[in-house]
Design a protein around this motif. Structure first.
Motif, PDB file in Angstrom:
ATOM      1  N   GLY A 162       0.850  -1.142   0.088  1.00  0.00           N
ATOM      2  CA  GLY A 162       0.073  -0.011   0.020  1.00  0.00           C
ATOM      3  C   GLY A 162       0.819   1.137  -0.071  1.00  0.00           C
ATOM      4  O   GLY A 162       2.231   1.185  -0.182  1.00  0.00           O
ATOM      5  N   SER A 163       0.285   2.376   0.302  1.00  0.00           N
ATOM      6  CA  SER A 163       0.849   3.447   0.271  1.00  0.00           C
ATOM      7  C   SER A 163       0.050   4.515   0.961  1.00  0.00           C
ATOM      8  O   SER A 163      -1.065   4.231   1.591  1.00  0.00           O
ATOM      9  CB  SER A 163       1.070   4.383  -1.266  1.00  0.00           C
ATOM     10  N   PHE A 164       0.499   5.844   1.242  1.00  0.00           N
ATOM     11  CA  PHE A 164       0.009   6.806   2.011  1.00  0.00           C
ATOM     12  C   PHE A 164      -0.263   8.156   1.098  1.00  0.00           C
ATOM     13  O   PHE A 164       0.342   8.227   0.243  1.00  0.00           O
ATOM     14  CB  PHE A 164       0.852   7.424   3.089  1.00  0.00           C
ATOM     15  N   PRO A 165      -1.611   8.776   1.252  1.00  0.00           N
ATOM     16  CA  PRO A 165      -1.745   9.742   0.480  1.00  0.00           C
ATOM     17  C   PRO A 165      -0.816  10.699  -0.171  1.00  0.00           C
ATOM     18  O   PRO A 165      -0.900  11.557  -0.901  1.00  0.00           O
ATOM     19  CB  PRO A 165      -3.144  10.218   0.838  1.00  0.00           C
ATOM     20  N   THR A 166      -0.003  11.228   0.876  1.00  0.00           N
ATOM     21  CA  THR A 166       0.890  12.211   0.660  1.00  0.00           C
ATOM     22  C   THR A 166       2.156  11.688   0.900  1.00  0.00           C
ATOM     23  O   THR A 166       2.766  10.436   1.368  1.00  0.00           O
ATOM     24  CB  THR A 166       0.979  13.196   1.941  1.00  0.00           C
ATOM     25  N   GLU A 167       3.372  12.063  -0.017  1.00  0.00           N
ATOM     26  CA  GLU A 167       4.616  11.326   0.081  1.00  0.00           C
ATOM     27  C   GLU A 167       5.418  11.530   1.426  1.00  0.00           C
ATOM     28  O   GLU A 167       6.023  10.617   1.728  1.00  0.00           O
ATOM     29  CB  GLU A 167       5.421  12.113  -0.990  1.00  0.00           C
ATOM     30  N   LYS A 168       5.371  12.548   2.187  1.00  0.00           N
ATOM     31  CA  LYS A 168       5.864  12.369   3.469  1.00  0.00           C
ATOM     32  C   LYS A 168       4.831  12.954   4.750  1.00  0.00           C
ATOM     33  O   LYS A 168       3.853  13.652   4.344  1.00  0.00           O
ATOM     34  CB  LYS A 168       6.720  13.860   3.497  1.00  0.00           C
ATOM     35  N   SER A 169       5.082  12.278   5.573  1.00  0.00           N
ATOM     36  CA  SER A 169       4.078  12.123   6.701  1.00  0.00           C
ATOM     37  C   SER A 169       4.920  12.025   8.092  1.00  0.00           C
ATOM     38  O   SER A 169       5.923  11.795   8.221  1.00  0.00           O
ATOM     39  CB  SER A 169       3.032  11.198   6.605  1.00  0.00           C
ATOM     40  N   SER A 170       4.176  12.287   9.300  1.00  0.00           N
ATOM     41  CA  SER A 170       4.973  12.140  10.412  1.00  0.00           C
ATOM     42  C   SER A 170       4.009  11.414  11.292  1.00  0.00           C
ATOM     43  O   SER A 170       2.840  11.300  11.328  1.00  0.00           O
ATOM     44  CB  SER A 170       5.082  13.533  11.247  1.00  0.00           C
ATOM     45  N   ILE A 171       4.578  10.281  12.037  1.00  0.00           N
ATOM     46  CA  ILE A 171       4.020   9.669  13.287  1.00  0.00           C
ATOM     47  C   ILE A 171       4.274  10.359  14.340  1.00  0.00           C
ATOM     48  O   ILE A 171       5.364  10.903  14.657  1.00  0.00           O
ATOM     49  CB  ILE A 171       4.588   8.028  13.398  1.00  0.00           C
ATOM     50  N   HIS A 172       3.246  10.754  15.185  1.00  0.00           N
ATOM     51  CA  HIS A 172       3.584  11.599  16.319  1.00  0.00           C
ATOM     52  C   HIS A 172       3.459  10.779  17.530  1.00  0.00           C
ATOM     53  O   HIS A 172       2.347  10.465  18.197  1.00  0.00           O
ATOM     54  CB  HIS A 172       2.518  12.830  16.630  1.00  0.00           C
ATOM     55  N   THR A 173       4.631  10.454  18.268  1.00  0.00           N
ATOM     56  CA  THR A 173       4.697   9.426  19.384  1.00  0.00           C
ATOM     57  C   THR A 173       4.059  10.263  20.336  1.00  0.00           C
ATOM     58  O   THR A 173       3.842   9.297  21.324  1.00  0.00           O
ATOM     59  CB  THR A 173       6.134   8.898  19.568  1.00  0.00           C
ATOM     60  N   ASN A 174       4.141  11.384  20.478  1.00  0.00           N
ATOM     61  CA  ASN A 174       3.515  12.170  21.856  1.00  0.00           C
ATOM     62  C   ASN A 174       1.824  12.253  21.709  1.00  0.00           C
ATOM     63  O   ASN A 174       1.110  12.593  22.436  1.00  0.00           O
ATOM     64  CB  ASN A 174       4.021  13.350  21.976  1.00  0.00           C
ATOM     65  N   LYS A 175       1.170  11.677  20.718  1.00  0.00           N
ATOM     66  CA  LYS A 175      -0.136  11.251  20.270  1.00  0.00           C
ATOM     67  C   LYS A 175      -0.571  10.146  20.578  1.00  0.00           C
ATOM     68  O   LYS A 175      -1.121   9.529  19.356  1.00  0.00           O
ATOM     69  CB  LYS A 175      -0.623  12.086  19.221  1.00  0.00           C
ATOM     70  N   VAL A 176      -0.429   9.432  21.695  1.00  0.00           N
ATOM     71  CA  VAL A 176      -1.015   8.113  21.880  1.00  0.00           C
ATOM     72  C   VAL A 176      -2.400   7.889  22.406  1.00  0.00           C
ATOM     73  O   VAL A 176      -2.688   8.670  23.281  1.00  0.00           O
ATOM     74  CB  VAL A 176       0.110   7.374  22.604  1.00  0.00           C
ATOM     75  N   PHE A 177      -3.312   6.826  21.873  1.00  0.00           N
ATOM     76  CA  PHE A 177      -4.511   6.688  22.548  1.00  0.00           C
ATOM     77  C   PHE A 177      -5.009   5.410  22.650  1.00  0.00           C
ATOM     78  O   PHE A 177      -4.338   4.733  21.565  1.00  0.00           O
ATOM     79  CB  PHE A 177      -5.361   7.991  22.089  1.00  0.00           C
TER      80      PHE A 177
END
Length: 76
Positions: free
Chosen positions: A55-70
């Protein structure tokens, strides 16, 4: 996709992509927010399409925000 509350008074939410970091027993998942807003802070982990085995992600660059856990209910 999961709904993230984005106002501190919990009056609004928006569907956002998330990565599953733990599949708990029962119906709960622990998720971490993914956003196309690339950040260069100590909590952001860069994510690009070559990082995916499938698969792929809709944008070429993204970020995983490890301080936004739920925790989310699998069926909500």
């Amino acid at each position: 996709m999961s709904s993230f509350l984005f106002l501190s008074d919990f009056t609004a939410s928006k569907k956002r992509r998330a990565i599953v970091i733990a599949d708990l027993k029962g119906e709960d998942l622990i998720l971490c927010q993914i956003t196309s807003a690339v950040r260069n802070d100590e909590y952001a982990v860069p994510l690009t399409n070559p990082d995916f085995e499938e698969g792929s992600f809709p944008t070429e660059k993204s970020s995983i925000h490890t301080n936004k856990v739920f925790t989310a209910d699998l069926y909500c």
